[in-house]
Enzyme design. Sequence first.
Site, PDB file in Angstrom:
ATOM      1  N   GLY A   1       0.802  -1.214   0.000  1.00 54.62           N
ATOM      2  CA  GLY A   1       0.000   0.000   0.000  1.00 54.62           C
ATOM      3  C   GLY A   1       0.832   1.259   0.000  1.00 54.62           C
ATOM      4  N   GLU A   2       0.317   2.284   0.660  1.00 52.66           N
ATOM      5  CA  GLU A   2       0.946   3.597   0.585  1.00 52.66           C
ATOM      6  C   GLU A   2       2.274   3.653   1.340  1.00 52.66           C
ATOM      7  OE1 GLU A   2      -1.679   6.982   1.148  1.00 52.66           O
ATOM      8  OE2 GLU A   2      -3.396   5.663   0.864  1.00 52.66           O
ATOM      9  N   LYS A   3       2.539   2.650   2.199  1.00 50.56           N
ATOM     10  CA  LYS A   3       3.785   2.657   2.950  1.00 50.56           C
ATOM     11  C   LYS A   3       4.954   2.109   2.132  1.00 50.56           C
ATOM     12  CE  LYS A   3       1.430   2.135   7.409  1.00 50.56           C
ATOM     13  NZ  LYS A   3       1.282   1.292   8.619  1.00 50.56           N
TER      14      LYS A   3
ATOM     15  N   PRO B   1       7.978   1.768  -0.403  1.00 44.70           N
ATOM     16  CA  PRO B   1       8.896   2.786  -0.909  1.00 44.70           C
ATOM     17  C   PRO B   1       8.630   3.141  -2.360  1.00 44.70           C
ATOM     18  CG  PRO B   1       9.994   0.662  -0.670  1.00 44.70           C
ATOM     19  CD  PRO B   1       8.659   0.526  -0.021  1.00 44.70           C
ATOM     20  N   ASN B   2       8.168   2.156  -3.133  1.00 51.32           N
ATOM     21  CA  ASN B   2       7.808   2.387  -4.525  1.00 51.32           C
ATOM     22  C   ASN B   2       6.448   1.745  -4.754  1.00 51.32           C
ATOM     23  OD1 ASN B   2      10.485   3.498  -5.311  1.00 51.32           O
ATOM     24  ND2 ASN B   2      11.127   1.438  -4.746  1.00 51.32           N
TER      25      ASN B   2
ATOM     26  N   VAL C   1       2.908   0.570  -6.570  1.00 50.28           N
ATOM     27  CA  VAL C   1       2.415   0.082  -7.846  1.00 50.28           C
ATOM     28  C   VAL C   1       0.925   0.403  -7.939  1.00 50.28           C
ATOM     29  CG1 VAL C   1       2.071  -1.908  -9.352  1.00 50.28           C
ATOM     30  CG2 VAL C   1       4.120  -1.757  -7.919  1.00 50.28           C
TER      31      VAL C   1
ATOM     32  N   LYS D   1       4.574   1.296 -11.851  1.00 50.94           N
ATOM     33  CA  LYS D   1       5.413   1.378 -10.653  1.00 50.94           C
ATOM     34  C   LYS D   1       6.013   2.774 -10.574  1.00 50.94           C
ATOM     35  CE  LYS D   1       9.183  -0.796  -8.116  1.00 50.94           C
ATOM     36  NZ  LYS D   1      10.062  -1.964  -7.988  1.00 50.94           N
TER      37      LYS D   1
ATOM     38  N   ASP E   1      14.772  -9.418  -4.875  1.00 51.66           N
ATOM     39  CA  ASP E   1      13.714  -9.625  -3.888  1.00 51.66           C
ATOM     40  C   ASP E   1      12.607 -10.525  -4.424  1.00 51.66           C
ATOM     41  OD1 ASP E   1      12.670  -9.351  -1.400  1.00 51.66           O
ATOM     42  OD2 ASP E   1      11.741  -7.399  -1.734  1.00 51.66           O
TER      43      ASP E   1
END
Length: 527
Positions: free
Chosen positions: A71-73, A75-76, A78, A92, A186
Site C-alpha cells: 500500500g501507501e507505505k 517505498p515504490n 504500484v 510502478k 527480492d
Amino acid sequence: MGCCASSYLGEPLSEKDHGKGHPHPANGTAAHGGAGGDAAGGVPVFSEYSLSDLKAATNNFSSEFIVSESGEKAPNVVYKGRLQNRRWIAVKKFTKMAWPDPKQFVDESRGVGKLRYKRLANLIGYCCDGDERLLVAEYMTNDTLAKHLFHWENQTIEWAMRLRVALYIAEALDFCSSEGRPLYHDLNAYRVLFDETGDPRLSCFGLMKNSRDGKSYSTNLAYTPPEYLRNGRVTPESVMFSFGTVLLDLLSGKHIPPSHALDMIRGKNILLLMDSHLEGNFSTEEATVVFDLASRCLQYEPRERPNTKDLVETLSPVQSKPDVSPHLSFLLSAGYNLPDAVVYSFKLFDPQVPSYILLGIPKHEEAPPTPQHPLSPMGDACARMDLTAIHQILVMTHYKDDEGTNELSFQEWTQQMRDMLEARKRGDLAFRDKDLKNAIDCYSQFIDVGTMVSPTVYARRSLCHLLCDQPDAALRDAMQAQCVYPDWSTAFYMQAVALAKLDMHQDAADMLNEAATLEEKRQRGGR
C-alpha cells in the site's frame, strides 16, 4: 463514444502525423499510440509514456488505484491504470530521485523492456519526466501468489497449481538468465502474479532494483540470502536462494523463515512442513521432490545451489502426468457415481486442467457476450470474429459509405491525386484477392498523401492487420476510421473485433453495442 474520444487521436491524424504527442517507442519501432505495437504474443512494443498519460490512467495516482500489497507505505508504489485506448496497465512509481541519472534509468528500463516471454508480466514502457521515474507493465488481473497462499478467502491453492507455479517461475528465471538478465531482486510470493486465465507469471519489476543505489531486498532479513548480508551484492546464486523461499511458501502455505524450514528438512519432517489446508490432497513423492529442491536452493554456500536449468529439469517431470481426463469422462458417462474425492484426484493430477480451474476463478470469456441490439450481417460477423465474412462484406460494400467525407476542388485533381487514386485501386485489387501485404502497402501510400481521407480504406487496412494477427495496428486504423466518420458503425465494429483479439472482451462487447445502436439509428433516420 468509442475509442476516438481518447487523447491518443484527439483529432483525425494523417499517417505522417501518427504518434505526435503520444507514447514513443524506445526501440525504433513505429509508434503505438498507447495501444502497444505488435510484438510477440500480442504484447505491446516497449515505449516511452508521457507523465500526463499515466496520470490520466491512474486518476492522478489516486490511492484507490494502488495494487501493491504494502500500500501507501511501500517505498515504490504500484498502481493499476487504464490507458485511453482501454488497455489496463500496472505502473510502478519510484520515490523522488530514486534514479537521479535519467540515462541510467532509461538504459535499465530498455534492457528489461526487450524481454518478451509468456511467463513474465512484461515491461511495456517507462516514463522519465523531470524527477519522475515510472515503469509500465502488463496488468495481471488475478492478484499475487501471496494473496492466494496467505490471505485466501474461498479456497487455498490446490497442489497441482502449486507445482505449476513452481515450474512457470523457474521457466521465467531460466529465460531471463538465457537473455543475459540473471539477477532478480527480492524474489518472493508478492512477485508472482496471476493473469486473466489464471496462469502464474513473474513480475518484470523485480528485474530492476528499487533505486540506483538502493537495497535489492526489502523483505525481513530472515529471508535474505546470507551472502547478501555479508557483501550487499545480488548474484545469480542469491536468486536461487530466494526461489527456495518461494518453494517453502508453496509447500507450507505460510511465510516461514528458511532457517526454521531447514531444521524441518534436515529432520525429514516433511508432513509437519506441508500446508494443513491441503488436507492431504498432494503426492508425497512430488512434495519430496520440491522439498529436496528447496533444500538445495537454501544451501549456505552459493556454489552448492542449483542453477535455473536445474530448476526446470527438476520440476518438469512432476508436471508430466498422463492425461487422465478421458478416463474420468468415461466413468462418469457410464453412470458410475464416483465420490468427490475420486473426481478431485483425477482433476488434481491432470496437467491439462486449465489454470483458472485450479485457481478457483471464473473462466476468462473468449468472445464478447451477445449485444443488446439486433445485429446486421456485419455486426454478426464481428461478434463471431469471422474475418472471412467481414472481408466479403467490405468487398461488397465498396466505398458507398465514403460519400460526403471528401469535398475536393478542381485544383486538387492533380497528377498526385491520380497517383493516389491509382494506389487505392491497386490496394482494392489486392484486398479483394487477400494479398494482404500489398493491400496494406497500397492503402498506406493512399493515406500518406493525405489529400483525401477515406474511412473505408482505414477499415480495409484494419481488417488486413487482423488477418495478419496484428490487432494493435488494426485497432489504430479502426479508430482513425471513426475519426473520419464519427457515426460510422463499421468503424465501431472493427474496433470491437480488434479489442476482442487483444483479450479486452468487455470493451469489445461495449463497442459492439455502440455499433449496433448507431446502425439502428441510421436505419431509422438515414445517414
